[in-house]
Design a protein around this motif. Structure first.
Motif, PDB file in Angstrom:
ATOM      1  N   GLU A 170       0.859  -1.182   0.000  1.00  0.00           N
ATOM      2  CA  GLU A 170       0.000   0.000   0.000  1.00  0.00           C
ATOM      3  C   GLU A 170       0.892   1.228   0.000  1.00  0.00           C
ATOM      4  OE1 GLU A 170      -3.564   0.286   2.529  1.00  0.00           O
ATOM      5  OE2 GLU A 170      -2.639   2.100   3.328  1.00  0.00           O
TER       6      GLU A 170
ATOM      7  N   SER B  99      -1.802  -8.310   0.404  1.00  0.00           N
ATOM      8  CA  SER B  99      -1.389  -6.915   0.568  1.00  0.00           C
ATOM      9  C   SER B  99      -0.598  -6.758   1.854  1.00  0.00           C
ATOM     10  CB  SER B  99      -2.614  -6.000   0.590  1.00  0.00           C
ATOM     11  OG  SER B  99      -3.439  -6.283   1.701  1.00  0.00           O
ATOM     12  N   TYR B 100       0.217  -5.727   1.875  1.00  0.00           N
ATOM     13  CA  TYR B 100       1.026  -5.483   3.061  1.00  0.00           C
ATOM     14  C   TYR B 100       1.301  -3.990   3.191  1.00  0.00           C
ATOM     15  CZ  TYR B 100       4.758  -5.470  -0.439  1.00  0.00           C
ATOM     16  OH  TYR B 100       5.527  -5.209  -1.544  1.00  0.00           O
TER      17      TYR B 100
ATOM     18  N   GLY C 106      -2.224  -2.929   6.836  1.00  0.00           N
ATOM     19  CA  GLY C 106      -1.900  -4.171   6.140  1.00  0.00           C
ATOM     20  C   GLY C 106      -2.261  -4.149   4.667  1.00  0.00           C
ATOM     21  N   GLY C 107      -2.412  -2.965   4.105  1.00  0.00           N
ATOM     22  CA  GLY C 107      -2.743  -2.856   2.694  1.00  0.00           C
ATOM     23  C   GLY C 107      -4.219  -2.845   2.387  1.00  0.00           C
ATOM     24  N   THR C 108      -5.055  -2.799   3.401  1.00  0.00           N
ATOM     25  CA  THR C 108      -6.509  -2.846   3.199  1.00  0.00           C
ATOM     26  C   THR C 108      -6.996  -1.733   2.282  1.00  0.00           C
ATOM     27  OG1 THR C 108      -6.773  -3.819   5.379  1.00  0.00           O
ATOM     28  CG2 THR C 108      -8.735  -2.859   4.390  1.00  0.00           C
TER      29      THR C 108
ATOM     30  N   VAL D 128      -6.214  -2.546  -1.304  1.00  0.00           N
ATOM     31  CA  VAL D 128      -7.162  -3.549  -1.795  1.00  0.00           C
ATOM     32  C   VAL D 128      -8.473  -2.884  -2.186  1.00  0.00           C
ATOM     33  CG1 VAL D 128      -8.579  -5.527  -1.090  1.00  0.00           C
ATOM     34  CG2 VAL D 128      -6.126  -5.491  -0.572  1.00  0.00           C
TER      35      VAL D 128
ATOM     36  N   ASN E 119      -8.650 -12.696   1.302  1.00  0.00           N
ATOM     37  CA  ASN E 119      -7.447 -11.895   1.084  1.00  0.00           C
ATOM     38  C   ASN E 119      -6.477 -12.113   2.233  1.00  0.00           C
ATOM     39  OD1 ASN E 119      -8.289 -10.713  -1.332  1.00  0.00           O
ATOM     40  ND2 ASN E 119      -9.390  -9.106  -0.263  1.00  0.00           N
TER      41      ASN E 119
ATOM     42  N   GLU F  63      -3.822  -9.971   4.398  1.00  0.00           N
ATOM     43  CA  GLU F  63      -3.414  -8.597   4.698  1.00  0.00           C
ATOM     44  C   GLU F  63      -2.378  -8.637   5.812  1.00  0.00           C
ATOM     45  OE1 GLU F  63      -7.310  -7.040   5.435  1.00  0.00           O
ATOM     46  OE2 GLU F  63      -7.689  -6.742   3.298  1.00  0.00           O
TER      47      GLU F  63
END
Length: 181
Positions: free
Chosen positions: A86, A115-116, A121-123, A126, A144, A146
């Motif tokens: 992200e 995702s990270y 956590g990249g939410t 996403v 997913n 994360e």
């Protein structure tokens, strides 16, 4: 009957990226799973220029060798796992560019997202990516992965997954396998 072809796309291109470590973990787990033929597309290695095709991608009238190679790789895949950081509450520019190069090659295929980032956590990445995937006809999966505070999980050049990360990836691979039967 051959195993479905799963293309793992590593979306970070930044020097010193952790995406390579997270991507390696995903690739190792997907290969160990045994239900897929796993291929890898590392966008840092692919090095697509900013979209430089004169015709709209839906026409598949490609002029450049890099586009023909990318098209063949995506077309041959049955499904995808996109490993993505992200950046500024969104996904990476190289990922958007790689997606924009093609249209028909993505259509109807499922994709899992790993995702990270930091706290989220990249939410948010996403969430930003989902309408783009939907527009291309890519079917998102429910499971997913994360990874919050990803830097805390990197040791000796490897991603050290928690049990929660392992379970989430296993759920994603199981869902992808079911969709690709």
């Amino acid at each position: 009957m051959s195993a479905p072809r799963l293309l793992v796309i590593i979306a970070s291109t930044r020097p010193g990226r952790v995406g390579e470590h997270v991507g390696r973990w995903v690739i190792e787990r997907a290969r160990a799973d045994g239900r897929f033929e796993v291929r890898v597309a590392d966008l840092a290695e692919l090095a697509l220029p900013l979209l430089d095709e004169p015709a709209h991608p839906r026409l598949r009238d490609y002029r450049h060798d890099h586009t023909h190679r990318w098209s063949a790789e995506v077309d041959a895949a049955d499904g995808f796992v996109i490993v993505m950081p992200e950046y500024n509450h969104s996904f990476t520019a190289p990922l958007k560019n790689a997606l924009d190069y093609l249209v028909q090659e993505w259509d109807g295929k499922p994709a899992g997202l790993v995702s990270y980032g930091g706290l989220s956590g990249g939410t948010r990445a996403v969430t930003a990516l989902q309408p783009v995937l939907a527009n291309l006809g890519i079917r998102g999966v429910h499971a997913n992965v994360e990874i919050a505070w990803v830097a805390e999980h990197i040791a000796d050049g490897r991603f050290d997954a928690t049990d929660r990360h392992e379970r989430a990836l296993e759920a994603q691979l199981t869902e992808l396998a079911a969709l690709l039967e």
